[in-house]
Design a protein around this motif. Structure first.
Motif, short mmCIF file in Angstrom:
data_model
loop_
_atom_site.label_atom_id
_atom_site.label_comp_id
_atom_site.label_asym_id
_atom_site.label_seq_id
_atom_site.Cartn_x
_atom_site.Cartn_y
_atom_site.Cartn_z
N GLY A 181 -1.35 4.40 7.98
CA GLY A 181 -2.30 5.42 8.39
C GLY A 181 -3.85 5.77 7.80
N ALA A 182 -4.25 4.46 7.52
CA ALA A 182 -5.62 4.41 6.99
C ALA A 182 -6.69 4.87 8.37
N ALA A 183 -7.63 5.78 7.85
CA ALA A 183 -8.41 5.82 9.07
C ALA A 183 -9.53 4.77 9.29
N ALA A 184 -9.81 3.97 8.10
CA ALA A 184 -10.66 2.87 8.53
C ALA A 184 -10.36 1.86 7.43
N PHE A 185 -10.67 0.55 7.84
CA PHE A 185 -10.35 -0.43 7.04
C PHE A 185 -11.63 -1.39 6.82
N TYR A 186 -11.84 -1.71 5.65
CA TYR A 186 -12.87 -2.54 5.18
C TYR A 186 -12.43 -3.70 4.07
N PRO B 73 0.86 -1.43 0.10
CA PRO B 73 0.14 0.17 0.08
C PRO B 73 0.82 1.10 0.05
N GLY B 74 0.42 2.01 -0.62
CA GLY B 74 1.12 3.40 -0.80
C GLY B 74 0.85 4.60 0.20
N GLU B 75 1.28 5.70 0.01
CA GLU B 75 0.91 6.77 0.90
C GLU B 75 -0.43 7.22 0.81
N ASN B 76 -1.23 6.83 -0.29
CA ASN B 76 -2.49 7.15 -0.66
C ASN B 76 -3.58 6.64 0.42
N VAL B 77 -3.31 5.53 1.12
CA VAL B 77 -3.89 5.07 2.18
C VAL B 77 -4.13 6.19 3.57
N ARG B 78 -3.35 6.99 3.75
CA ARG B 78 -3.18 7.84 4.86
C ARG B 78 -4.74 8.63 4.80
N ASP B 79 -5.20 8.56 6.31
CA ASP B 79 -6.27 9.41 6.55
C ASP B 79 -7.45 8.80 5.60
N ARG B 80 -7.41 7.61 4.99
CA ARG B 80 -8.57 7.34 4.12
C ARG B 80 -9.30 6.20 4.38
N SER B 81 -10.67 5.89 4.24
CA SER B 81 -11.33 4.81 4.56
C SER B 81 -10.89 3.98 3.31
N VAL B 82 -10.21 2.65 3.60
CA VAL B 82 -9.86 1.94 2.60
C VAL B 82 -10.65 0.42 2.40
N LEU B 83 -11.10 0.17 1.26
CA LEU B 83 -11.75 -1.30 1.08
C LEU B 83 -10.91 -2.01 0.42
N VAL B 84 -10.52 -3.23 0.82
CA VAL B 84 -9.54 -4.03 -0.04
C VAL B 84 -10.46 -5.27 -0.51
N LEU B 85 -10.36 -5.59 -1.67
CA LEU B 85 -11.07 -6.57 -2.38
C LEU B 85 -10.27 -7.75 -2.48
N ASP B 86 -10.69 -9.04 -2.44
CA ASP B 86 -9.91 -10.02 -2.46
C ASP B 86 -10.86 -11.41 -3.19
N ASP B 87 -10.24 -12.13 -3.72
CA ASP B 87 -11.13 -13.40 -4.39
C ASP B 87 -11.49 -14.27 -3.07
N ILE B 88 -10.78 -14.65 -2.46
CA ILE B 88 -10.98 -15.71 -1.29
C ILE B 88 -10.48 -15.40 0.24
N LEU B 89 -11.35 -15.65 1.16
CA LEU B 89 -10.74 -15.45 2.45
C LEU B 89 -10.51 -17.16 2.89
N ASP B 90 -9.41 -17.38 2.73
CA ASP B 90 -9.16 -18.71 3.25
C ASP B 90 -8.92 -19.01 4.59
N GLY B 91 -7.43 -19.01 4.91
CA GLY B 91 -7.05 -19.19 6.56
C GLY B 91 -7.03 -17.79 7.06
N GLY B 92 -7.21 -16.62 6.17
CA GLY B 92 -7.36 -15.24 6.62
C GLY B 92 -5.84 -14.64 7.17
N ASP B 93 -4.85 -15.46 6.97
CA ASP B 93 -3.41 -14.76 7.37
C ASP B 93 -2.97 -13.43 6.48
N THR B 94 -3.10 -13.79 5.15
CA THR B 94 -2.81 -12.79 3.98
C THR B 94 -3.65 -11.52 4.40
#
Length: 182
Positions: A125-130, A92-113
């Protein structure tokens, strides 16, 4: 993998979710995500390469302004099960700072990644993570993270299609299959 081997895997695979089910799940996710994030101007990060099909179908259905970027983190490499170390190809770059961030992924397997991605995004520095995943595999134990938005629940099998691959093949399928006997 040779083409004949890939075709053999597909011929023998079990169909878990057809194209219509996948489309319906993505449309439902778009409504849920829009309801939650429409006033936040989020940064949406697709996890390469698995989420490309999911992101490509979801993004046009999100009815709010957003910024789009990608990250590339993997525990798999060319293996069929995840290792212990996260390989960051694109962080992730500096563009996450103070932002609400939504991460899209294909599968939640074990969850570690996904848990490591959340940690890295928040440490930048993200303000919120979804997180939104097309699929969530029932592995029969507690995971270190739960996705905020889940499209489809899958059994604990080796699955492919809709961005998920089997030895590098079949990410491009519009339906989700399970390898026979696995």
């Amino acid at each position: 993998m040779k083409p004949a081997e890939a075709w053999e895997i597909l011929r023998n695979a079990d169909l878990l979710c057809d194209e219509g089910e996948v489309r319906a799940a993505i449309t439902r996710l778009a409504v849920e995500i829009t309801s939650c994030l429409e006033d936040r101007f989020p940064l949406v990060l697709a996890v390469m390469g698995g989420s490309i099909c999911f992101a490509g179908q979801l993004l046009p259905q999100l009815r709010f302004p957003l910024e789009f970027d990608y990250i590339h983190a993997s525990r798999y490499g060319h293996a069929t099960s995840g290792g212990k170390v996260i390989e960051w190809r694109v962080e992730p770059g500096e563009n996450v700072r103070d932002r609400s961030v939504l991460v899209l992924d294909d599968i939640l397997d074990g969850g570690d990644t996904l848990a490591a991605i959340r940690e890295r995004v928040l440490s930048h520095g993200a303000a919120a993570f979804y997180s939104a995943v097309l699929t969530d595999k029932d592995i029969g134990c507690t995971k270190p993270i739960a996705a905020d938005f889940v499209g489809l629940k899958l059994p604990n099998r080796y699955v492919f299609g809709c961005g998920m691959d089997v030895s590098g093949a079949w990410r491009n399928l519009p339906a989700i299959y399970a390898v026979k006997g696995v």
